[in-house]
Design an enzyme around this catalytic site. Structure first.
Site, mmCIF file in Angstrom:
data_model
loop_
_atom_site.group_PDB
_atom_site.id
_atom_site.type_symbol
_atom_site.label_atom_id
_atom_site.label_comp_id
_atom_site.label_asym_id
_atom_site.label_seq_id
_atom_site.Cartn_x
_atom_site.Cartn_y
_atom_site.Cartn_z
ATOM 1 N N ASP A 78 -48.840 -32.304 -4.839
ATOM 2 C CA ASP A 78 -50.012 -31.393 -5.617
ATOM 3 C C ASP A 78 -50.945 -30.861 -4.700
ATOM 4 O OD1 ASP A 78 -48.174 -32.310 -7.493
ATOM 5 O OD2 ASP A 78 -49.585 -32.415 -9.157
ATOM 6 N N LYS B 104 -49.225 -24.958 -11.472
ATOM 7 C CA LYS B 104 -50.094 -26.273 -12.024
ATOM 8 C C LYS B 104 -51.629 -25.525 -12.633
ATOM 9 C CE LYS B 104 -52.163 -30.845 -11.426
ATOM 10 N NZ LYS B 104 -52.408 -31.778 -10.524
ATOM 11 N N LYS C 207 -46.801 -26.794 -14.611
ATOM 12 C CA LYS C 207 -47.598 -28.439 -14.901
ATOM 13 C C LYS C 207 -48.725 -27.946 -15.551
ATOM 14 C CE LYS C 207 -49.218 -32.468 -12.750
ATOM 15 N NZ LYS C 207 -49.524 -33.274 -11.638
#
EC number: 4.1.2.4
Length: 212
Positions: free
Chosen positions: A89, A151, A180
């Site tokens: 991430d 995300k 996400k």
């Protein structure tokens, strides 16, 4: 897909101890979460304890500000994968995006995708700091650079995931990319709203409460 497999069971607080991380790992195994998301210094520990399970090891790169150099982020990515990370991430250089330096942002994502080889890359765009137009642009650049997910948030800035942002991000990337939702998701109802709006993964520190 069962609800637990949406969840990246997350503990990124700087004061988290080894005991805390081991508890997170055991919870992830018990409830069969998609992954545990931990800071890079805990990746080896997570890998050793999860290698014989189907729970993935997720870590963060350029976290939480996204303001480190591309070379630093690439190095972090390579080390994390060597240590056993399955998913990365990464935080984009928000200031570069807001300056209109699209090629810089696209290049850094592309470099991290390349460094990650066949591992999953999720791009944290930090929605709370962006305009609607910038959110769409960040999603478009992420998709063009070959990332697997976009995300919403680090959880360490001024705000977290909002349903309207998830909807916007889903529309921006289409059906063939993950979205996400992360930051401020504390109830099952909140999680379900995110999923209804297009989220395919949920980042949360209270994963157990979400599935109980």
């Amino acid at each position: 897909m069962k609800l637990s497999k949406y969840i990246d069971h997350t503990l990124l607080k700087p004061q988290a101890t080894e005991k805390d991380i081991l508890k997170l790992i055991e919870e992830a195994k018990t409830y069969d979460f998609a992954s545990v998301c931990v800071n890079p210094s805990w990746v080896k520990l997570a890998y050793e304890n999860l290698k014989d399970t189907n729970v993935k090891v997720c870590t963060v790169v350029g976290f939480p500000l996204g303001a480190t150099s591309i070379a630093s982020k690439v190095y972090e990515t390579k080390v994390a994968i060597e240590d056993g990370a399955d998913e990365i991430d990464m935080v984009i250089a928000v200031g570069q995006l807001k300056s209109g330096n699209d090629e810089y942002v696209k290049e850094e994502i592309k470099k991290i995708v390349e460094a990650s080889k066949d591992k999953l890359v999720k791009v944290i765009i930090e929605t709370c700091l962006l305009t609607e137009e910038e959110k769409v642009k960040a999603c478009t650049l992420s998709k063009e650079a070959g990332a697997d997910y976009v995300k919403t948030s680090t959880g360490f800035s001024t705000g977290g995931a909002k349903p309207e942002d998830i909807k916007l991000m889903r529309e921006a990337v289409g059906k063939d990319m993950g979205v996400k939702a992360s930051g401020g998701i504390h109830t099952r109802e909140e999680m379900e709203v995110m999923i209804e709006n297009g989220a395919t993964r949920i980042g949360a520190s209270c994963g157990v409460e979400l599935v109980k």
